[in-house]
Enzyme design. Sequence first.
Site, PDB file in Angstrom:
ATOM      1  N   SER A 185     128.481   8.201  18.522  1.00 43.94           N
ATOM      2  CA  SER A 185     129.751   8.908  18.310  1.00 43.94           C
ATOM      3  C   SER A 185     130.267   8.892  16.884  1.00 43.94           C
ATOM      4  O   SER A 185     131.190   9.659  16.576  1.00 43.94           O
ATOM      5  CB  SER A 185     130.820   8.322  19.216  1.00 43.94           C
ATOM      6  OG  SER A 185     130.449   8.536  20.543  1.00 43.94           O
TER       7      SER A 185
HETATM    8  C1  59J Z   1     127.601   4.866  26.239  1.00 47.53           C
HETATM    9  C2  59J Z   1     125.189   6.586  25.134  1.00 47.53           C
HETATM   10  C3  59J Z   1     122.865   7.200  25.342  1.00 47.53           C
HETATM   11  C4  59J Z   1     122.002   8.305  24.849  1.00 47.53           C
HETATM   12  C5  59J Z   1     127.228   5.268  27.510  1.00 47.53           C
HETATM   13  C6  59J Z   1     128.073   3.600  25.997  1.00 47.53           C
HETATM   14  C7  59J Z   1     124.562   8.887  25.834  1.00 47.53           C
HETATM   15  C8  59J Z   1     123.519   9.866  25.966  1.00 47.53           C
HETATM   16  C9  59J Z   1     121.160  10.440  25.774  1.00 47.53           C
HETATM   17  C10 59J Z   1     127.295   4.356  28.547  1.00 47.53           C
HETATM   18  C11 59J Z   1     128.156   2.696  27.030  1.00 47.53           C
HETATM   19  C12 59J Z   1     127.763   3.074  28.308  1.00 47.53           C
HETATM   20  C13 59J Z   1     120.862  11.183  24.515  1.00 47.53           C
HETATM   21  S1  59J Z   1     132.124   4.297  25.458  1.00 47.53           S
HETATM   22  O1  59J Z   1     130.348   6.053  21.548  1.00 47.53           O
HETATM   23  O2  59J Z   1     129.188   7.521  25.382  1.00 47.53           O
HETATM   24  O3  59J Z   1     133.107   2.857  20.820  1.00 47.53           O
HETATM   25  O4  59J Z   1     134.835   2.002  21.684  1.00 47.53           O
HETATM   26  O5  59J Z   1     124.796   5.501  24.721  1.00 47.53           O
HETATM   27  O6  59J Z   1     125.746   9.218  26.063  1.00 47.53           O
HETATM   28  O7  59J Z   1     123.753  11.009  26.410  1.00 47.53           O
HETATM   29  O8  59J Z   1     127.807   2.177  29.335  1.00 47.53           O
HETATM   30  N1  59J Z   1     132.599   4.431  22.999  1.00 47.53           N
HETATM   31  N2  59J Z   1     129.813   5.770  24.107  1.00 47.53           N
HETATM   32  N3  59J Z   1     126.519   6.852  25.269  1.00 47.53           N
HETATM   33  N4  59J Z   1     124.246   7.589  25.443  1.00 47.53           N
HETATM   34  N5  59J Z   1     122.271   9.546  25.558  1.00 47.53           N
HETATM   35  C14 59J Z   1     132.298   5.331  24.091  1.00 47.53           C
HETATM   36  C15 59J Z   1     131.144   6.285  23.785  1.00 47.53           C
HETATM   37  C16 59J Z   1     131.226   6.538  22.305  1.00 47.53           C
HETATM   38  C17 59J Z   1     133.585   3.546  23.007  1.00 47.53           C
HETATM   39  C18 59J Z   1     134.393   3.254  24.219  1.00 47.53           C
HETATM   40  C19 59J Z   1     133.776   3.605  25.551  1.00 47.53           C
HETATM   41  C20 59J Z   1     128.893   6.477  24.872  1.00 47.53           C
HETATM   42  C21 59J Z   1     135.701   4.006  24.078  1.00 47.53           C
HETATM   43  C22 59J Z   1     127.545   5.819  25.085  1.00 47.53           C
HETATM   44  C23 59J Z   1     133.859   2.756  21.776  1.00 47.53           C
HETATM   45  O9  59J Z   1     132.160   7.194  21.893  1.00 47.53           O
END
Ligand code: 59J
Length: 382
Positions: free
Chosen positions: A95
């Site tokens: 992200s």
């Molecule tokens: C995630 C991913 C992996 C790769 C998902 C994190 C994907 C995806 C395929 C599940 C934990 C979890 C290409 S989470 O970074 O969305 O920073 O405070 O690792 O989505 O499609 O159990 N960040 N993270 N995703 N994958 N593939 C959120 C988010 C992010 C946060 C929290 C909650 C993911 C607010 C992550 C943070 O923004």
Amino acid sequence: RGRLIKDVQVAQNAKAGKALALSIDLRLQYLAHRELRNALLEFGAKAGSLVMVDVRTGEVLAMVNQPTYNPNNRRNLQPAAMRNRAMIDVFEPGSTMKPFSMSAALESGRWKSSDTVDVYPGTLQIGKYTIRDVSRSSGPLSLTDILIKSSNVGMSKIAFDIGGQSIYEVMQQVGLGQDTGLGFPGERVGNLPNYREWRKAETATLSYGYGLSVTAVQLAHAYSVLANNGRSTNLSLARVDRKPDSVQVIPENIAVVIQGMLQQVIEASGGVYRAKVPGYHVAGKSGTARKVSVGSRGYRDNAYRSLFAGFGPVSDPRIAVAIVIDEPSQGGYYGGLVSAPVFGKVMAGALRLMNIAPDNLPPAEPVKVETAAVDPLKGGRI
Ligand code: 59J
């Protein structure tokens, strides 16, 4: 081999009076080292890196890694502890890439920060692949809200509208997956896949930070470009004492809008408050990325990278910082929980040590003046 080399000669004469100084600031290096180490211990993480860049000059002010070693004591030295991970290890930035995709959206002219996207129900099916939001939102989200809530679904819908190529171009322009020019031995370039007619799933995953790999130093540089109002300056590990050349790679007005959005990511209610710095407005983005499994396909279920990248002060950005913490194992693993506090503490110390004026002081309280005179010899009131 015992052979004598006869014609040893001076290749280039030394220039008298020229000192070579590193860009690293020992005070900032120590501060970064201490805070990164504390976070690793608190969250039981395997490894980590932090890179701090002077936004105006491109100087690398601090670059620290964990685990590390004491160069003055080489007993029991483990080779793994000597890796300069910030430059030689690559990772999927997750992200922390969303601000660059947002920049592409604004540049397309098709989107402005108050426009909204429906992210309900927090999942989006693309063929056999499902895009998911970890924190699901019910209503439509503005572009700023997509960054605050870090919605993968919202980012993907925007990516489908503007196309993968424009996102690829911004990422490339800010140096992700590109040679930094530092020339550090063993430095990795990472990989930003070349644009071709991507499938929808590839466009989506690139827009929220998967399918590319970068180094911590590239991530810090990319954020320094946002901080420098869209101008890219080459990084340097040596001290820079003239204003360096820079290239405008993101239009200034768009970089400024992104800066404001990233300030909201930290300051809005429900934002990443752990990144806040007393007395200053700062901006940034957290990320939590599941790690790719080695040996089998796909991603691991319980191995994460906690990320944070940002800059400050927002009114006139001077310092950019990127933090990568590898596999926290206790007390949580979200980037907003593990890495954001390191950003807050390191930024607070760095802004003060660099004599950078606060841009968020509370209004001065009226000073109460003691009216009764005091006898300096006897003490107490006369
Ligand atoms: C995630 C991913 C992996 C790769 C998902 C994190 C994907 C995806 C395929 C599940 C934990 C979890 C290409 S989470 O970074 O969305 O920073 O405070 O690792 O989505 O499609 O159990 N960040 N993270 N995703 N994958 N593939 C959120 C988010 C992010 C946060 C929290 C909650 C993911 C607010 C992550 C943070 O923004």
